[in-house]
Scaffold this active site. Structure first.
Site, short mmCIF file in Angstrom:
data_model
loop_
_atom_site.label_atom_id
_atom_site.label_comp_id
_atom_site.label_asym_id
_atom_site.label_seq_id
_atom_site.Cartn_x
_atom_site.Cartn_y
_atom_site.Cartn_z
N HIS A 1 85.53 82.61 -4.19
CA HIS A 1 85.08 82.22 -5.53
C HIS A 1 85.40 83.36 -6.50
O HIS A 1 85.48 84.53 -6.10
CB HIS A 1 83.58 81.98 -5.53
CG HIS A 1 83.16 80.74 -4.81
ND1 HIS A 1 81.96 80.12 -5.06
CD2 HIS A 1 83.78 79.99 -3.85
CE1 HIS A 1 81.85 79.05 -4.28
NE2 HIS A 1 82.93 78.96 -3.54
N CYS B 1 76.97 79.73 -7.65
CA CYS B 1 76.43 78.97 -6.53
C CYS B 1 75.50 79.87 -5.71
O CYS B 1 75.39 81.07 -5.98
CB CYS B 1 77.58 78.46 -5.67
SG CYS B 1 78.39 79.77 -4.71
N CYS C 1 77.31 83.06 -4.31
CA CYS C 1 77.61 84.06 -5.35
C CYS C 1 76.33 84.67 -5.91
O CYS C 1 76.29 85.88 -6.17
CB CYS C 1 78.46 83.41 -6.44
SG CYS C 1 80.10 82.93 -5.84
N GLU D 1 83.60 84.88 -8.66
CA GLU D 1 82.59 85.95 -8.68
C GLU D 1 82.74 86.89 -7.50
O GLU D 1 82.62 88.11 -7.64
CB GLU D 1 81.17 85.35 -8.64
CG GLU D 1 80.86 84.40 -9.77
CD GLU D 1 81.04 82.94 -9.39
OE1 GLU D 1 80.17 82.14 -9.76
OE2 GLU D 1 82.06 82.60 -8.73
#
Length: 165
Positions: free
Chosen positions: A69, A99, A102, A71
């Protein structure tokens, strides 16, 4: 805080020019993700002493990695750049509400502030479904500023998924 931050609005205000500037940079990353046929989410990490120390976009398809992801990649870059896993004087900017994975990484990295654009009704873990970043049971909490350029951040995601259907 650094001398170059404008002081007319508090950093808790989503209209703060510093937030707008960096969410726009995260949007550039989101556009790069879309160009690579990745879900268009972008992230930028800013050190209040050193400036931008991490910039990334989703790369799950490219790297065949469910943890890739925006992040997560930006946090890794920032920690490497600072030579420390503690990102205590930094702000994470991301186009979509983080999410659970993260949000957990945000807590573990000791990021004091997360600024995001669009809420995530399916996986949001800062405000929408969970509040991992502010859970008092954890050893660290991050202040959350939401809704920065939310329409633009949500729009890039909506357009991407509309084109997929």
């Amino acid at each position: 805080m650094s001398d170059w931050l404008p002081v007319d609005l508090p950093l808790t205000d989503p209209r703060h020019p510093f937030h707008l500037e960096h969410i726009r940079l995260a949007l550039e990353e989101a556009r790069a993700a879309a160009a690579e046929d990745e879900v268009p989410v972008g992230a930028v990490i800013v050190s209040l002493q050193d400036g931008i120390i991490g910039k990334a976009h989703n790369q799950r398809e490219t790297l065949l990695d469910p943890t890739a992801h925006a992040e997560m990649i930006a946090i890794t870059q920032a920690a490497s750049g600072l030579r420390s896993w503690r990102l205590e004087q930094c702000i994470l900017y991301v186009t979509l509400e983080p999410c659970p994975m993260c949000a957990g990484a945000i807590v573990l990295a000791r990021l004091p502030m997360v600024v995001y654009g669009a809420a995530d009704p399916k996986a949001g873990a800062c405000d929408t479904l969970y509040r991992i970043t502010s859970d008092p049971r954890l050893n660290h909490r991050a202040q959350v500023v939401s809704g920065v350029l939310a329409e633009e951040c949500g729009g890039i995601l909506s357009a991407y998924f509309a084109a997929k259907r």
